[in-house]
Structures are given as structure tokens and as C-alpha cells.
Design an enzyme around this catalytic site. Structure first.
Site, PDB file in Angstrom:
ATOM      1  N   TYR A   1      -1.196   8.453  11.787  1.00 55.49           N
ATOM      2  CA  TYR A   1      -0.268   9.130  10.883  1.00 55.49           C
ATOM      3  C   TYR A   1       0.727   9.933  11.724  1.00 55.49           C
ATOM      4  CZ  TYR A   1      -2.204   7.934   6.314  1.00 55.49           C
ATOM      5  OH  TYR A   1      -2.570   7.278   5.172  1.00 55.49           O
ATOM      6  N   PHE A   2       1.947   9.428  11.771  1.00 50.12           N
ATOM      7  CA  PHE A   2       2.955  10.026  12.650  1.00 50.12           C
ATOM      8  C   PHE A   2       3.766  11.111  11.935  1.00 50.12           C
ATOM      9  CE2 PHE A   2       3.193   5.731  15.122  1.00 50.12           C
ATOM     10  CZ  PHE A   2       1.922   5.952  15.612  1.00 50.12           C
TER      11      PHE A   2
ATOM     12  N   TRP B   1      -7.338   4.046   5.934  1.00 46.44           N
ATOM     13  CA  TRP B   1      -6.532   5.217   6.326  1.00 46.44           C
ATOM     14  C   TRP B   1      -7.350   6.488   6.448  1.00 46.44           C
ATOM     15  CZ3 TRP B   1      -5.341   9.737   3.497  1.00 46.44           C
ATOM     16  CH2 TRP B   1      -5.796   9.762   2.173  1.00 46.44           C
TER      17      TRP B   1
ATOM     18  N   TRP C   1       4.847   9.124   6.595  1.00 44.03           N
ATOM     19  CA  TRP C   1       5.024   9.745   5.277  1.00 44.03           C
ATOM     20  C   TRP C   1       6.115  10.803   5.416  1.00 44.03           C
ATOM     21  CZ3 TRP C   1       2.504   7.072   1.749  1.00 44.03           C
ATOM     22  CH2 TRP C   1       1.392   6.340   2.154  1.00 44.03           C
TER      23      TRP C   1
ATOM     24  N   ARG D   1       9.314   9.854  -0.801  1.00 46.22           N
ATOM     25  CA  ARG D   1       9.333  11.321  -0.668  1.00 46.22           C
ATOM     26  C   ARG D   1      10.719  11.771  -0.261  1.00 46.22           C
ATOM     27  NH1 ARG D   1       3.973  10.244   0.180  1.00 46.22           N
ATOM     28  NH2 ARG D   1       2.785  11.072  -1.596  1.00 46.22           N
TER      29      ARG D   1
ATOM     30  N   HIS E   1       0.040   7.736  -7.861  1.00 51.25           N
ATOM     31  CA  HIS E   1       1.292   7.895  -7.090  1.00 51.25           C
ATOM     32  C   HIS E   1       2.455   7.232  -7.822  1.00 51.25           C
ATOM     33  CE1 HIS E   1      -0.140   9.891  -3.420  1.00 51.25           C
ATOM     34  NE2 HIS E   1      -1.205   9.141  -3.493  1.00 51.25           N
TER      35      HIS E   1
ATOM     36  N   ASP F   1       6.442   5.989  -5.108  1.00 57.48           N
ATOM     37  CA  ASP F   1       5.493   7.100  -5.097  1.00 57.48           C
ATOM     38  C   ASP F   1       5.915   8.065  -6.204  1.00 57.48           C
ATOM     39  OD1 ASP F   1       3.466   9.055  -4.247  1.00 57.48           O
ATOM     40  OD2 ASP F   1       3.404   7.854  -2.430  1.00 57.48           O
TER      41      ASP F   1
ATOM     42  N   ASP G   1      -4.512   4.292  -3.729  1.00 54.69           N
ATOM     43  CA  ASP G   1      -5.110   5.512  -3.188  1.00 54.69           C
ATOM     44  C   ASP G   1      -5.016   6.694  -4.152  1.00 54.69           C
ATOM     45  OD1 ASP G   1      -2.323   5.245  -2.755  1.00 54.69           O
ATOM     46  OD2 ASP G   1      -2.345   6.962  -1.391  1.00 54.69           O
ATOM     47  N   GLU G   2      -5.966   7.581  -3.987  1.00 53.26           N
ATOM     48  CA  GLU G   2      -5.911   8.943  -4.507  1.00 53.26           C
ATOM     49  C   GLU G   2      -5.698   9.070  -6.014  1.00 53.26           C
ATOM     50  OE1 GLU G   2      -4.551  11.403  -0.591  1.00 53.26           O
ATOM     51  OE2 GLU G   2      -2.889  10.480  -1.672  1.00 53.26           O
TER      52      GLU G   2
HETATM   53  C1  ACM Z   1      -2.564   7.851   1.837  1.00 49.26           C
HETATM   54  O1  ACM Z   1      -2.272   8.522   2.843  1.00 49.26           O
HETATM   55  N1  ACM Z   1      -2.751   8.438   0.677  1.00 49.26           N
HETATM   56  C2  ACM Z   1      -2.705   6.426   1.912  1.00 49.26           C
END
Ligand code: ACM
Ligand code: ZN
Length: 777
Positions: free
Chosen positions: A432-433, A407, A482, A172, A276, A201, A340-341
């Protein structure tokens, strides 16, 4: 339990309780060791001290590392040599059974002995030794007039979990090699042993792959839209050059893997699939279902529909080539494949994917994802590696030997563990920071949501529903960073520190020995170490959190102030000025019956520590009155119930703070009954934008009044006029003033966007409208 181990346990407990809090505070070790016995006296480190080593080459290497760690701040060039007679003695002892990473550190007046079964254990012990020295030891420059004294102590220590991880998303935003090394230094100081490197990503492919140079020639670069909100960035236009990004060469990667290995940190690379991967598909569109074309998105993508095609064998050949180079670079047992996603929309209409579903006898696209992951797992296992992926890899059936990174919550890890699979816990709720650690009003812009230091410290990675046998499958936990909103290294440090410090104790120290108050005391000294090391860190936890509730009985507001500090000296003002050391001290909840701007901060020895918190309390004609909703509020964002909009308490910058009410895909239309007729001259209402969470300001706000609640007379329509693309995260108050009118009812209609605008990640889906606090004067 054997009797002897029972005695060990009792003795350990006694040792711990016998060293009183203030002595533990004096050493301020984080993470807290398993057993520590403080004694009287000190070892004094002098320029002519000798470090000796015995038990093998590993001990020699660690001796050199220790000398190098001590050198910058002390200016001492300590000699190292084989032997057992030095002032500091490092010893690998193969004759005893040691737990993994265990070490024994004995500091006496005349010598220090550090013993372990492996060099890894010795290295962890050197980190403890560094913390026993004054904080100035962390400085990169000669610290001058410091007495380098180490308290006499005997420490036996080993970690609770084998996977103590920290993640970094370099897609990112790109972080250069030097910063990644600094990040690894921070991890090492906290005895973290896994660096999870999120290299792929949508917004950037960051690892050089020799066979597919386009992956970095094209996939590592995007157009620069950094001035725009992350979730509403215009894609690359025809003819526009992509100039923003970067990547690591294979030499860079090897350098970083070696750097981490010297600190006994395993680098686990993450190569995302099947979703991603917008950056990969921009370079190689042939591995998608549609063949593209694609460009690297400069901001948020949602839902993620452009994913690898699971029907084409070419996709798997490509991924195997990529993973082959990845395995050459990373010796880690685990390879993270994301997972994921993935939105399966394209898979549903792709002839190749549908053929795969038929020929493999799969039920649906979920099983196709499972097929995808199993096929990749087979390849990794054939190459002697293990697959780990985000918890979506459970969909459609988990690959036989896969490890789950949980997660979305704890459920994925629980499912894995109860079916005999390993899991690493990284739930959003505690790990998740990338979200706010203090009040969003004063913190750097972050991802939506809040995770305080205290909540991280409260994290228990092993869910209570697991049996002791199942619990063995929880191999550890990790923090995730992230970087959608994190554009530089200094901010990345700020986001992980001190939350990583809290997490390090969660994953290292036996659960029963953790204490929030004790940790909080020790953190003060840890922060001094950060200062010396030049790490940017948050003092968010030194802030006062003000929580207000409406007391119906007294028609007033009770304002409570809490903080993450033990027994804080909170001082406050109610006139909007900055609190000073002689401002009133907070002792119990304040009863507010007049409008006020309350500002509060923590003081220590006459000095403010941390920053000032503020809460606006607005007591007005609407406060505590009945609100009638012509359009219902969403069940998900009801705030504190029916009087939330008029309880005198303004929501913060966090839409989830319990003070905001949400309307999903509708306007807002409320009528406030003032209870009796009153002369009014001003009406105002406040709204929020959090564009990443699909929350937009209203287009307009219409105010009208009535004496009977039936016939309303318009007062004013306020056009809000901020382009949704410019809204980002903000709150706005829309006020209307007019010559006095007599009214009992005031109606506020806010016209929402109804659907998310074009170019927004949620384009066409329901938009949110969030209101908090309506005032009538
Ligand atoms: C994630 O936060 N999509 C692993
Ligand atoms: Zn396909």
C-alpha cells in the site's frame, strides 16, 4: 533436473557473479534481468541508424514504437523497414520456445539484435534497451550534447510472475485522462503488465454507463470539502451543489485501454460491490436496502453500511447491465468486483435480504455476501470472463472460480491457494503506497502508517507455508495507490516512485538474484531517468532515520542513525542547526546526556542529498523516572514500556513509531516519581491528533504536584482548545510554567474526548488519546 538445464543454471550463476557490481551498477537496469553478460565496447546510436524488423506485423509495430521512443531526446527520426540487416534488428522468432514475455537482447559494436517469441516480449526488451542508454534518453526534449552509447551486452530475460500490477484509485480523487496515460508510461518503464483501475468508490463513480447516465451525472460529483480533514467532512447539505469530481466518458476509457494495450498492459477495471458504492446509491438509491436518499460523501465513510441490497433482483439486473457495458469497454480476462469492507447492518434488518437468506437456505449475512459474489461470478463466467475480488470474498465461501486479491495480509492469498484458487498478493504491509515512506514530519500528508522502500524491496509474494504446487496459484503481486490524501498527479507520482521501482524487481526478477544493496546502487541512475522524464519521486529513502533508546545503566540516551543508502556519509549537528558537509560524521551510536536537537542528513561529494531529519532529545528531571498509571494504557499502544513517556525521546508524526502510548476511550492519569524532592518550574506534555485513526488531542491537561504522593496541589489546567474538526494530523505540546515549587511527584491528567465526535467517521465509538513525552524542569 536434466543435466543440460543444470549446466544452464550453473552457467547463469557464473555469468551473474562474473559481471562485477560496478559494471552492473553502470548499466543500472531495474528490474534486474535474469541473465546479463556485459562485454567490452559500445554500440553508438547515430542519426542514420536503421531499425529493421522481421517475423510479422508485431515486430513492425514494436520497431515503430522503438523509433518513436528514441526520437524526442535524440532528435533522430530513425527509419524502420522490413528486413534483417538494420543497425537495430527486431525479430519475432516462432521457431523457438519462449517463455511468456521473454526476450533476448544482444548489443554488439556494430548492431543490436532484439529477439522474442511475441511482440510483447520485444516490447519488454525495448524498455531494457532504453535503460542501457544514458538517462537523458528519457527526456521529452532534445538532450543536446549526449553520446548515445549502449554497452555491449547479452541479456536473456523474462518475468517471475504473470501478474505484475499497479492500482490507482480515481474515486477518492479524480485524475484526468492525461495523467492516467502518464501513470501508464511509468508502469511500462517498470515492465508492469496490469493496471488495476479503481473506478468506483463511495466518493465518486468515474465511468460513464450509457444505460444509467445518473451514475455520472450525480455519482461523479461531490461537495468540495477539500480544506477539511478527510475523515471529518460535513456531508452535502440541502440545496448545496456538488461541484467537485469528474468522470471518464466511454471514449476516454477506450483511449486509455488502447494506450495501455500498446504497452502490453492490461487494464483491469474495478467495479465495487456490494459496498464502497455511496456514489452509485446517491444516483440510484433504489438498489439499496433502505431506498435512501443518499448524497455522495465528500470524505471518509466508516463503517460502510449503505450498500447494495442483496435481496432485490433489480440490484442484480442493474449490476449485470453495468458489467455488460464494462465488458464491452475492457477486454481483460479479469473483472475486479471489489467485495471489501461491507458492513452487513442493513442486510440484517432488510426484509428483502432476509427473505433471500431464507429462500436460498443461507446461514447468515456472510453467506448472503457469498451468494452475491457467486451470482455475479456466474454472470461474468457466462460472458467468458473471470472474477477477482478483495479477500473478503472468502467470507461465507469463495465463488467456485474466483481469484482473490489478498490485501489484509497474506492469509487471504494462502487460503485461496490452499483451496485451489488463484491469488494476487497486495498485502497492506508491503504493497500500500498511500502511507508515509519517510518521516511524517517532512512528507506530504498521507494515510496513517509507514512503508519504507526497503520494506517494499523485502516483499516476498509467495508465503513460505505454501507447497510448490500451491505456490503456482500465486499468480503475482501488485502495488495499490489509494488517494484519500492524494489530490493531484504530482503527489501520486511521488507516492509510487520509487516504491513501484522496488516492487517491479520483486515481481520480475528471480528471488535469489535480488539484493537490496545492488538495487540501491542502481536506483541512483533510475532516479536520473525520472528526473529526465519529469516524474516526481520521493527521495525519502535518502533520509536518515534516527532511533533512540534509553540506556538505564548510564541514564543516557543512545541515538542510532540508519538509512536506506548503502554506506551513507551521514553528518549531524546537536545544536539545532542544519548539518553541513563539514559537520561531524556519524560513525556509531551517540550517547546523549544533555537535551539536544539532533539534525542529520546524508552527503555525497560535499552536497546534501535528500532532506534533513531531526530528533529532539529532552533530558530533564523526569527522564528515566518511574511512571505510575492511575488509568492503564491500552495493550495495543504501550510504546516501549513503562518509561516511554519519560525516556527523553519524542514520538514522530507516526503514531505507530513505538514512542507513543495510547489510551482508548479514557482519560490519561499518570504520576511521575522524580525519585527525590526537586525544585520544579515547568511541566510539559505532548499529544497527537490523527483524526483518521480516531486519535484526538485532549480537551485539557491538568498539572499538579505532591511531596508525599498522596496530597496533590494543583498547578495549572491548560485548555487545549482546538476543535476536533480542525485537528487532522498534528502534535501539540502543552506547557505550564510557574514560580518554583518543591515536589517529588508530578501528576498529569489529560481529559480525552472519550468518544469520537458527531460527524466523525467513528462518531460515538471510543476515541484515542496518544501521549508522548512528559518533561519536568
Ligand atoms: C481495501 O483496502 N479496502 C481493499
Ligand atoms: Zn436488502
Amino acid at each position: 533436473m536434466r543435466l543440460s538445464s543444470f549446466f544452464t543454471l550453473v552457467a547463469a550463476t557464473l555469468l551473474l557473479t562474473s559481471c562485477n557490481e560496478s559494471r552492473i551498477k553502470k548499466t543500472s537496469l531495474v528490474p534486474l534481468p535474469v541473465e546479463m553478460k556485459l562485454q567490452t565496447g559500445h554500440f553508438r546510436l547515430k542519426p542514420d541508424a536503421r531499425i529493421t524488423w522481421s517475423g510479422g506485423a508485431g515486430a513492425a509495430i514494436t520497431s515503430g514504437q522503438l523509433a518513436a521512443m528514441l526520437q524526442p531526446a535524440t532528435g533522430y527520426h530513425l527509419a524502420t523497414a522490413g528486413g534483417t540487416d538494420g543497425d537495430i534488428r527486431l525479430l519475432i522468432d516462432a521457431t523457438t520456445t519462449w517463455k511468456k514475455e521473454e526476450y533476448l537482447l544482444e548489443v554488439r559494436r556494430k548492431s543490436i539484435t532484439l529477439t522474442a517469441g511475441t511482440a510483447e516480449g520485444l516490447f519488454r526488451g525495448t524498455q531494457t534497451l532504453m535503460q542501457l542508454l544514458p538517462p537523458e534518453i528519457c527526456s521529452d526534449d532534445p538532450a543536446g550534447n549526449v553520446k548515445w552509447r549502449i554497452p555491449c551486452v547479452r541479456i536473456t530475460d523474462y518475468p517471475r510472475f504473470g501478474w505484475r500490477g499497479m492500482h490507482l484509485d480515481v474515486s477518492r480523487h479524480f485524475f484526468d485522462k492525461e495523467f492516467v496515460k502518464k501513470y501508464i508510461d511509468i508502469l511500462a518503464m517498470h515492465k508492469i503488465n496490469v493496471f488495476h483501475w479503481h473506478l468506483v468508490d463511495d466518493q465518486g463513480w468515474r465511468i460513464e454507463i450509457k444505460k444509467y447516465p445518473k451514475l455520472t451525472e450525480i455519482g461523479a460529483w461531490r461537495v468540495d470539502r477539500e480544506e477539511m480533514p478527510w475523515d471529518s467532512r460535513e456531508p452535502q447539505q440541502p440545496g448545496e451543489k456538488a461541484t467537485y469530481g469528474g468522470f471518464y466518458t466511454q471514449d476516454d476509457i477506450r483511449e486509455i485501454v488502447d494506450y495501455a494495450a500498446e504497452r502490453y498492459i492490461t487494464v483491469v477495471p474495478e467495479i465495487e460491490m456490494p459496498a464502497h458504492v455511496g456514489s452509485a446509491l446517491a444516483a440510484c438509491p433504489e438498489y439499496s436496502c433502505t431506498d435512501g436518499p443518499f448524497t455522495v460523501p465528500p470524505g471518509g465513510v466508516w463503517p460502510i453500511t449503505d450498500i447494495y441490497c442483496a435481496g432485490k433482483d433489480e440490484t442484480f439486473a442493474f449490476l449485470e447491465d453495468v458489467l455488460t457495458e464494462v465488458m464491452d469497454l475492457f477486454p481483460s480476462e479479469y473483472i475486479h468486483i471489489g467485495g471489501d469492507e461491507a458492513d452487513k447492518k442493513e442486510w440484517k434488518r432488510c426484509p428483502d435480504c432476509q427473505t433471500r437468506i431464507r429462500t436460498e437456505g443461507l446461514k447468515d449475512e456472510h453467506e448472503l455476501q457469498s451468494y452475491f459474489i457467486r451470482r455475479i461470478e456466474r454472470f461474468l463466467v457466462d460472458n467468458g470472463r473471470k472474477l477477482i475480488g478483495w479477500d473478503e470474498i472468502l467470507q461465507g465461501g469463495l465463488a467456485p472460480e474466483a481469484t482473490v486479491m489478498s490485501w489484509q495480509g497474506f492469509e487471504g492469498g494462502i487460503k485461496a491457494a490452499t483451496s485451489g484458487h488463484r491469488a494476487v498478493m497486495a498485502p497492506v504491509s508491503h504493497c500500500y503506497f498511500n502511507v508515509y515512506q519517510g518521516d511524517p514530519a517532512t512528507e506530504p500528508e498521507s494515510f496513517r502508517g509507514q512503508l519504507t522502500l526497503r520494506k517494499v524491496y523485502s516483499f516476498e509474494p509467495v508465503p513460505p507455508e505454501l507447497s510448490p504446487e500451491e505456490s503456482e496459484y500465486i499468480i503475482g503481486a501488485q502495488g495499490c495507490l489509494w488517494t484519500e490524501y492524494i489530490t493531484n498527479g504530482a503527489t501520486a507520482e511521488y507516492m509510487i516512485l520509487p516504491r513501484l521501482t522496488a516492487l517491479s524487481e520483486v515481481v520480475w526478477t528471480p528471488a535469489g538474484q535480488r539484493s537490496w544493496e545492488g538495487f540501491n546502487h542502481r536506483l541512483t541512475k533510475m532516479m536520473k531517468r525520472f528526473d529526465e522524464a519529469g516524474f516526481n519521486y520521493s527521495r525519502g529513502s535518502c533520509r536518515v532515520d534516527m532511533s533512540a533508546s534509553f540506556d538505564e545503566g548510564s541514564n543516557s540516551i543512545l541515538l542510532e542513525m540508519i538509512s536506506e543508502q548503502p554506506s551513507p556519509e551521514i553528518r549531524y549537528t546537536t545544536d539545532g542547526t542544519d548539518p553541513q558537509a563539514d559537520s561531524p560524521r556519524y560513525r556509531k551510536a551517540l550517547k546523549m546526556d544533555e537535551s539536544a536537537t539532533v539534525r542529520a542528513a546524508i552527503f555525497d561529494n560535499g552536497k546534501m542529498i535528500g532532506s534533513i531529519s531531526q530528533k529532539k532529545i529532552s533530558i530533564n528531571k523526569a527522564t528515566g523516572r518511574q511512571v505510575n498509571y492511575n488509568i492503564p494504557i491500552s495493550d495495543r499502544y504501550r510504546g516501549q514500556g513503562n518509561n516511554t513517556l519519560v525516556n527523553g525521546i519524542r514520538g514522530t508524526g507516526d503514531f505507530n513509531d513505538g514512542h507513543w502510548q495510547g489510551f482508548e476511550g479514557t482519560d490519561m492519569d499518570v504520576v511521575i516519581d522524580l525519585g527525590k524532592e526537586a525544585d520544579i518550574t515547568t511541566v510539559s506534555s505532548s499529544f497527537m491528533a490523527a483524526v483518521g485513526s480516531w486519535i484526538f488531542l485532549p480537551r485539557s491537561v491538568e498539572y499538579s504536584f505532591s511531596v508525599d504522593g498522596l496530597q496533590f496541589t494543583p498547578l495549572e489546567t491548560v485548555n487545549t482548545g482546538i476543535d476536533p474538526a480542525e485537528q487532522g494530523n498534528m502534535t501539540e505540546t502543552y506547557s505550564s510554567s510557574f514560580p518554583a515549587v518543591t515536589a517529588r511527584y508530578v501528576r498529569i491528567v489529560a481529559r480525552g474526548l472519550i468518544t469520537c465526535p458527531p460527524l466523525h467517521a467513528g462518531a460515538g465509538n471510543k476515541a484515542w488519546l496518544f501521549c508522548d513525552e512528559i518533561a519536568v524542569e
